[in-house]
Write a protein that holds these residues in place. Structure first.
Motif, PDB file in Angstrom:
ATOM      1  N   PRO A  31      30.019  -6.491  13.808  1.00  0.00           N
ATOM      2  CA  PRO A  31      29.079  -7.106  14.761  1.00  0.00           C
ATOM      3  C   PRO A  31      27.623  -6.687  14.514  1.00  0.00           C
ATOM      4  CG  PRO A  31      31.026  -6.272  15.892  1.00  0.00           C
ATOM      5  CD  PRO A  31      31.078  -5.723  14.507  1.00  0.00           C
ATOM      6  N   GLY A  32      27.410  -5.412  14.164  1.00  0.00           N
ATOM      7  CA  GLY A  32      26.052  -4.946  13.862  1.00  0.00           C
ATOM      8  C   GLY A  32      25.482  -5.675  12.656  1.00  0.00           C
ATOM      9  N   LEU A  33      26.295  -5.833  11.627  1.00  0.00           N
ATOM     10  CA  LEU A  33      25.838  -6.517  10.414  1.00  0.00           C
ATOM     11  C   LEU A  33      25.592  -8.000  10.677  1.00  0.00           C
ATOM     12  CD1 LEU A  33      28.236  -4.701   7.936  1.00  0.00           C
ATOM     13  CD2 LEU A  33      25.730  -4.519   7.955  1.00  0.00           C
ATOM     14  N   THR A  34      26.383  -8.578  11.579  1.00  0.00           N
ATOM     15  CA  THR A  34      26.179  -9.991  11.943  1.00  0.00           C
ATOM     16  C   THR A  34      24.800 -10.164  12.602  1.00  0.00           C
ATOM     17  OG1 THR A  34      28.548 -10.261  12.291  1.00  0.00           O
ATOM     18  CG2 THR A  34      27.126 -11.894  13.330  1.00  0.00           C
ATOM     19  N   ALA A  35      24.489  -9.252  13.522  1.00  0.00           N
ATOM     20  CA  ALA A  35      23.185  -9.309  14.190  1.00  0.00           C
ATOM     21  C   ALA A  35      22.065  -9.122  13.169  1.00  0.00           C
ATOM     22  CB  ALA A  35      23.113  -8.217  15.266  1.00  0.00           C
ATOM     23  N   TYR A  36      22.224  -8.141  12.306  1.00  0.00           N
ATOM     24  CA  TYR A  36      21.186  -7.776  11.333  1.00  0.00           C
ATOM     25  C   TYR A  36      20.903  -8.933  10.367  1.00  0.00           C
ATOM     26  CZ  TYR A  36      19.010  -5.007   7.552  1.00  0.00           C
ATOM     27  OH  TYR A  36      18.172  -4.521   6.585  1.00  0.00           O
ATOM     28  N   PHE A  37      21.943  -9.418   9.707  1.00  0.00           N
ATOM     29  CA  PHE A  37      21.728 -10.464   8.693  1.00  0.00           C
ATOM     30  C   PHE A  37      21.411 -11.807   9.347  1.00  0.00           C
ATOM     31  CE2 PHE A  37      24.532  -7.559   6.155  1.00  0.00           C
ATOM     32  CZ  PHE A  37      23.533  -7.123   5.299  1.00  0.00           C
ATOM     33  N   VAL A  49      14.914 -16.113  21.268  1.00  0.00           N
ATOM     34  CA  VAL A  49      15.862 -16.278  22.374  1.00  0.00           C
ATOM     35  C   VAL A  49      17.271 -15.996  21.848  1.00  0.00           C
ATOM     36  CG1 VAL A  49      16.916 -17.941  23.971  1.00  0.00           C
ATOM     37  CG2 VAL A  49      14.423 -17.865  23.685  1.00  0.00           C
ATOM     38  N   VAL A  50      18.045 -15.240  22.641  1.00  0.00           N
ATOM     39  CA  VAL A  50      19.404 -14.853  22.238  1.00  0.00           C
ATOM     40  C   VAL A  50      20.370 -15.259  23.342  1.00  0.00           C
ATOM     41  CG1 VAL A  50      20.873 -12.934  21.483  1.00  0.00           C
ATOM     42  CG2 VAL A  50      18.390 -12.832  21.081  1.00  0.00           C
ATOM     43  N   SER A  51      21.400 -16.028  23.013  1.00  0.00           N
ATOM     44  CA  SER A  51      22.466 -16.300  23.989  1.00  0.00           C
ATOM     45  C   SER A  51      23.584 -15.287  23.751  1.00  0.00           C
ATOM     46  CB  SER A  51      22.960 -17.746  23.858  1.00  0.00           C
ATOM     47  OG  SER A  51      23.421 -17.999  22.548  1.00  0.00           O
ATOM     48  N   GLY A  52      24.424 -15.079  24.760  1.00  0.00           N
ATOM     49  CA  GLY A  52      25.435 -14.014  24.650  1.00  0.00           C
ATOM     50  C   GLY A  52      24.735 -12.677  24.456  1.00  0.00           C
ATOM     51  N   ALA A  53      23.601 -12.493  25.150  1.00  0.00           N
ATOM     52  CA  ALA A  53      22.677 -11.400  24.822  1.00  0.00           C
ATOM     53  C   ALA A  53      23.175 -10.014  25.216  1.00  0.00           C
ATOM     54  CB  ALA A  53      21.325 -11.660  25.486  1.00  0.00           C
ATOM     55  N   ALA A  54      24.182  -9.925  26.078  1.00  0.00           N
ATOM     56  CA  ALA A  54      24.680  -8.604  26.467  1.00  0.00           C
ATOM     57  C   ALA A  54      25.988  -8.269  25.763  1.00  0.00           C
ATOM     58  CB  ALA A  54      24.885  -8.538  27.981  1.00  0.00           C
ATOM     59  N   GLY A  55      26.465  -9.159  24.902  1.00  0.00           N
ATOM     60  CA  GLY A  55      27.687  -8.883  24.155  1.00  0.00           C
ATOM     61  C   GLY A  55      27.382  -7.958  22.990  1.00  0.00           C
ATOM     62  N   ALA A  56      28.380  -7.743  22.154  1.00  0.00           N
ATOM     63  CA  ALA A  56      28.187  -6.830  21.032  1.00  0.00           C
ATOM     64  C   ALA A  56      27.045  -7.339  20.152  1.00  0.00           C
ATOM     65  CB  ALA A  56      29.494  -6.703  20.253  1.00  0.00           C
ATOM     66  N   VAL A  57      27.243  -8.475  19.512  1.00  0.00           N
ATOM     67  CA  VAL A  57      26.226  -8.987  18.582  1.00  0.00           C
ATOM     68  C   VAL A  57      24.884  -9.191  19.298  1.00  0.00           C
ATOM     69  CG1 VAL A  57      25.602 -10.934  17.090  1.00  0.00           C
ATOM     70  CG2 VAL A  57      27.970 -10.097  17.112  1.00  0.00           C
ATOM     71  N   GLY A  58      24.927  -9.877  20.440  1.00  0.00           N
ATOM     72  CA  GLY A  58      23.683 -10.233  21.131  1.00  0.00           C
ATOM     73  C   GLY A  58      22.874  -9.030  21.575  1.00  0.00           C
ATOM     74  N   SER A  88      27.195  -8.593  -0.302  1.00  0.00           N
ATOM     75  CA  SER A  88      26.519  -7.808  -1.345  1.00  0.00           C
ATOM     76  C   SER A  88      25.368  -6.973  -0.767  1.00  0.00           C
ATOM     77  CB  SER A  88      25.988  -8.727  -2.443  1.00  0.00           C
ATOM     78  OG  SER A  88      25.014  -9.580  -1.884  1.00  0.00           O
ATOM     79  N   LEU A  89      24.971  -7.245   0.488  1.00  0.00           N
ATOM     80  CA  LEU A  89      23.825  -6.539   1.085  1.00  0.00           C
ATOM     81  C   LEU A  89      24.255  -5.523   2.147  1.00  0.00           C
ATOM     82  CD1 LEU A  89      21.441  -9.612   1.611  1.00  0.00           C
ATOM     83  CD2 LEU A  89      21.424  -7.985  -0.279  1.00  0.00           C
ATOM     84  N   ILE A  90      25.576  -5.285   2.258  1.00  0.00           N
ATOM     85  CA  ILE A  90      26.076  -4.425   3.339  1.00  0.00           C
ATOM     86  C   ILE A  90      25.437  -3.035   3.320  1.00  0.00           C
ATOM     87  CG2 ILE A  90      28.128  -3.068   3.990  1.00  0.00           C
ATOM     88  CD1 ILE A  90      29.763  -5.489   3.940  1.00  0.00           C
ATOM     89  N   GLY A  91      25.233  -2.490   2.115  1.00  0.00           N
ATOM     90  CA  GLY A  91      24.648  -1.143   2.004  1.00  0.00           C
ATOM     91  C   GLY A  91      23.297  -1.084   2.696  1.00  0.00           C
ATOM     92  N   MET A  92      22.453  -2.073   2.429  1.00  0.00           N
ATOM     93  CA  MET A  92      21.119  -2.119   3.044  1.00  0.00           C
ATOM     94  C   MET A  92      21.236  -2.254   4.563  1.00  0.00           C
ATOM     95  SD  MET A  92      18.199  -5.025   2.439  1.00  0.00           S
ATOM     96  CE  MET A  92      19.014  -6.371   3.289  1.00  0.00           C
TER      97      MET A  92
END
Ligand SMILES: NC(=O)c1ccc[n+]([C@@H]2O[C@H](COP(=O)([O-])OP(=O)(O)OC[C@H]3O[C@@H](n4cnc5c(N)ncnc54)[C@H](OP(=O)(O)O)[C@@H]3O)[C@@H](O)[C@H]2O)c1
Length: 334
Positions: A127-133, A148-157, A280-284
């Motif tokens: 979820p963190g990587l989803t938000a980041y990328f 603007v972010v929907s689902g803003a209090a969930g993990a990704v949001g 391929s960018l997970i490390g970053m």
């Protein structure tokens, strides 16, 4: 013995307990080149609803009678694999069960000295990587822009708004209850937010909170919230389609307003993405996320249900918005 939760039947609409079956099987043994993992935490995620359907989306469905798919962090208990030793922590797609045997494919080691291992399923995981990328690579926000972010209090949001703030943007969140709205504003630094379950006019609520229009929309939910956002986008807006949870339990897609003309006249970009495309960018990504967590710039919350038996209930609760941050299930204290 190994308690497992199998997919027993495919749901119609919102899933039910009867779609799952709890079974006990003999403990699996690792063969040559394999290791045995004891699960500590299981992640329950919205994508699992799609895997319960018969149709293939971006991944194959779970077969009836198979162990439900799911991300798990746990400890290597026994190893016959050259690269994994007993006692190490690993995260992988080990499924809804207490123990799993793996050959290491798709598995990542987790260093428990960096952060609690549960974070490898949340802010320092998928979820963190989803938000980041999704935010930085797909939506390319610039300092001063309104995100603007929907689902803003969930993990990704909850991570997206904080990363937007780190990048100097104005963050506006939409969430499903007042406590969540207060939390993302007061604790996470969202500049403004509203509860979509009590607001009746989403467009007016957004307009009041986005006086300079909307430059970036990170969409976790779809449906009427997204329709309202589209009507307020600025020229050259970027819209990242991360999830459409408002639609996952519908038997038939519902019809909304046709908004492509708005995309045309605003020369906006709408792009769907899957976190896996950035493998391929997970490390970053993990480096930045870890630094922000350690410095206190990126806060996270976890909602932990107890015991494999409660995994279906935790999953239903998350789908209904009962989760406070990343929904996890503690499988054992390993
Ligand atoms: N593209 C990718 O690679 C990727 C990766 C991970 C996740 N995702 C997607 O990202 C989204 C968030 O995932 P997550 O793991 O962070 O889950 P989450 O946000 O922690 O939990 C799901 C949340 O969805 C909200 N929700 C449920 N039904 C809704 C509805 N009808 N309208 C609006 N909101 C609704 C609920 O919050 P409220 O209380 O606010 O309603 C609930 O807490 C999901 O759509 C998921 O499929 C995509």
């Amino acid at each position: 013995m190994n308690k497992q939760i199998l997919l027993a039947s495919r749901p119609t609409g919102f899933p039910e307990e009867s779609n799952f079956q709890l079974v006990e099987k003999p403990l699996p043994r690792p063969g040559e080149g394999e290791f045995l993992v004891g699960a500590s935490y299981l992640s329950v995620d919205p994508y699992m609803r799609g895997r319960m359907n018969a149709a293939r989306s971006y991944a194959d469905p779970v077969k009836i009678g198979d162990v439900m798919t799911g991300g798990v962090v746990g400890k290597v208990l026994e190893s016959r694999h050259a690269s994994y030793a007993a006692g190490e922590y690993v995260v992988g797609q080990f499924g809804w069960q207490q123990y799993a045997v793996s050959n290491g494919a798709g598995v990542r080691k987790v260093d428990p000295s960096v952060a609690p291992i549960s974070t490898s399923l949340g802010v320092l995981g998928m979820p963190g990587l989803t938000a980041y990328f999704g935010l930085l690579e797909v939506c390319t926000p610039k300092a001063g822009e309104t995100v603007v972010v929907s689902g803003a209090a969930g993990a990704v949001g909850s991570y997206v708004g904080q990363i937007a703030k780190i990048k100097g943007c104005r963050a506006v969140g939409i969430a499903g209850d007042d406590e969540k709205v207060q939390w993302i504003k007061n604790e996470l630094g969202y500049d403004a937010a509203f509860n979509y379950k009590t607001e009746t006019d989403y467009r007016a609520a957004l307009k009041a909170r986005c006086p300079n229009g909307i430059d970036v929309y990170f969409d976790n939910v779809g449906g009427p919230i997204t329709d309202a956002v589209f009507s307020l986008i600025n020229s050259r807006a970027r819209i990242g389609i991360c999830g459409q949870i408002a639609l996952y339990n519908l038997e038939k897609p519902d019809m909304g307003p046709r908004l492509l003309q708005q995309i045309l006249v605003k020369q906006a970009k709408v792009e769907g993405f899957l976190v896996f495309q950035f493998a391929s960018l997970i490390g970053m990504g993990l480096r930045d996320l870890t630094e922000w967590v350690k410095s206190g710039q990126l806060k996270y919350r976890e909602d932990i249900a107890e015991g494999i038996e409660n995994a279906p209930r935790a999953f239903f609760s998350m789908l209904r918005g009962g989760n406070r941050g990343k929904q996890l299930v503690r499988i054992s204290e390993l």
